[in-house]
Scaffold this active site. Structure first.
Site, PDB file in Angstrom:
ATOM      1  N   ASN A 114     -12.814   5.010  -3.807  1.00 45.55           N
ATOM      2  CA  ASN A 114     -11.797   5.912  -3.290  1.00 45.55           C
ATOM      3  C   ASN A 114     -10.396   5.359  -3.572  1.00 45.55           C
ATOM      4  OD1 ASN A 114     -10.211   7.637  -1.822  1.00 45.55           O
ATOM      5  ND2 ASN A 114     -11.548   7.728  -0.059  1.00 45.55           N
ATOM      6  N   ASP A 115      -9.964   4.348  -2.829  1.00 46.98           N
ATOM      7  CA  ASP A 115      -8.588   3.835  -3.000  1.00 46.98           C
ATOM      8  C   ASP A 115      -8.274   3.455  -4.446  1.00 46.98           C
ATOM      9  OD1 ASP A 115      -8.355   4.079  -0.287  1.00 46.98           O
ATOM     10  OD2 ASP A 115      -8.684   1.946   0.129  1.00 46.98           O
TER      11      ASP A 115
END
Ligand code: NAP
Length: 463
Positions: free
Chosen positions: A387-388
């Protein structure tokens, strides 16, 4: 055997152990040689312990055996934790190592007073201060990572002043003891302040920065072991401590660079605090989702696929299913590569270790700088539990906590598919613009199950 010969044999064993430690670090830096590195490190440590046990100054072995048994009882279960818990396990090992160094320093002080030279007092005081603060700091770090303690940074006004004053007080006592080593009442005060300072050092740091803090604490633990080596006149401890200390420091620098953060920002930036307010201004936005059948059709028709794995793949233990997907697509003539972000997952090298465990060829694993220029020519970027490290806000949104962090440019691929269970944010706690792009398809589900379903679709149910 006379003592001189015995000491010479011990010294030879120590030199071999030190060479093995250096080779271990060298070999651990590449996935192809990492297994040799682990074996070399283990054998070096074994040799150093056996050589130390052969020291003729040891009067009796009873307490050593008791300590070995207690250590094994604690250590064996710690070695069996899942890979995702390795950061907190490592923090606990640092805590124990630092506690041992501090306790030996404390014992040496009481054995030697009042005949402690200024130089010896400096060594003992530094070792005890660093060992004590590393002990409590590592315990807090482990607690935050295990989510026993709150992950968010705990801060108050004037915190840095209070913390640095505490450290200053411990150092002042150490200087006083250098000239007045017989002031034995001050020694425990110095130890207590150092223990409290360790807590003060780590509580203001957010959970997202804990892996960096742990590798910094690793370097402190190494430093206190090296100082202990000077106190005990044990050369292997000096070298091993220095290697541990410097490699931990280098790792922290690499992690800071990969997140585009400075040391001061990690230590004093209270990263992770802004997230609550950022989460408050959510608006309802729509995303496009797809089934495993649709995803399989798109993947099967692609020429090039880049898989970007992250923490979710690790939690789901999906690496073996990912290997099956790699095999199936490669057999169909699809060019499949893996994009490895340096801080994907929860520790450096996390993805490399998992993919190596699933026997994915190393030459298919490309680091961020190599793969990023290729994304515009990639048909499908398949993100599995990352994600990040894929969030374009890092490039475009100056108010984002991850602004400036180098990311995988998956959004430049022709089609983006994201496997995750929900719209929940990643470690940094922020929304990901990537999911709202027209070219993005969300594949909601557990990584292992979803990849398994895609494989089944591609093989017509043969897997
Ligand atoms: P991430 O941003 O933490 O995101 C992981 C995603 O995986 C989550 O959004 C989660 O979404 C999904 N997930 C969790 N369990 C799953 C499951 N069973 N199946 C499918 N998906 C699952 O991970 P990342 O992209 O790897 O980024 C790493 C983060 O850690 C970065 O912020 C980095 O700065 C930080 N960090 C890493 C290191 C390091 O050394 N690696 C060091 C310091 C900091 P759902 O809940 O919706 O499923």
């Amino acid at each position: 055997m006379n003592h001189i010969l015995q000491q010479e044999l011990i010294d030879v064993a120590y030199i071999v152990a030190v060479v093995l430690f250096i080779l271990a670090l060298r070999w651990l830096s590449s996935p192809a040689t990492a297994r040799h590195g682990v074996l070399a490190g283990e054998f070096g440590a074994f040799l150093a312990v056996i050589a130390t046990l052969c020291n003729y100054e040891i009067i009796e072995y009873k307490w050593i055996i008791v300590a070995l048994v207690v250590g094994a009882i604690v250590g064996v279960p710690l070695g069996l934790v899942p890979m995702t818990a390795v950061p907190q396990r490592t923090a606990l090992s640092h805590a124990f190592g630092a506690l041992a160094a501090a306790m030996i320093g404390i014992a040496e002080y009481y054995v030697r007073i009042p005949h402690v030279t200024k130089f010896e007092m400096v060594e003992i005081a530094l070792e005890v201060i660093i060992g004590s603060l590393t002990f409590t700091g590592s315990l807090i770090a482990a607690g935050k990572l295990q989510e026993i303690l709150p992950q968010r940074p705990i801060t108050y006004r004037g915190q840095n002043f209070v913390s640095l004053s505490a450290l200053g007080a411990a150092i002042l006592i150490a200087i006083w003891l250098m000239f007045h080593p017989e002031s034995a009442r001050l020694f425990p005060v110095m130890v207590a302040i150092s223990l409290i300072f360790g807590v003060m050092l780590v509580t203001p740091i957010g959970g997202a920065d804990m892996p960096t803090v742990i590798s910094l604490l690793n370097s402190y633990a190494g430093l206190s072991a090296a100082l202990l080596g000077f106190v005990l006149n044990n050369k292997v401890l000096v070298v091993a401590g220095a290697l541990d200390g410097s490699s931990g420091f280098i790792l922290s620098v690499i992690m800071c660079k990969a997140m585009n953060r400075s040391f001061t920002n990690v230590m004093f930036g209270a990263f992770g605090q802004v997230q609550a307010s950022a989460a408050g201004v959510k608006e309802a936005r729509t995303v496009r989702s797809a089934t495993a059948e649709e995803a399989a059709a798109i993947l099967g028709a692609a020429n090039t696929v880049v898989i970007a794995p992250g923490y979710g793949m690790a939690v789901a233990q999906a690496q073996h299913k990912v290997r099956e997907l790699f095999d199936v697509l490669t057999k169909r003539g699809v060019d499949v590569k893996f994009a490895i972000h340096p801080v994907a997952g929860r520790m450096p090298g996390h993805m490399n270790v998992l993919l190596a465990e699933a026997d994915i060829p190393y030459d298919r694993l490309l680091d961020m700088d190599t793969i990023n220029p290729e994304f515009p020519q990639v048909d499908v970027a398949l993100i599995i539990g990352a994600n990040d490290v894929t969030n374009p806000a890092a490039r475009t949104d100056a108010s984002s906590p991850i602004y400036g962090m180098p990311i995988l440019d998956v959004d430049k691929a022709r089609t983006v598919m994201v496997i995750k269970r929900s719209m929940s944010p990643g470690f940094a706690g922020i929304d990901n613009e990537l999911y709202y792009l027209d070219k993005t398809l969300m594949l909601f589900g557990d990584a292992k199950a979803f990849v398994g379903n895609i494989v089944r679709e591609l093989t017509g149910g043969a897997h």
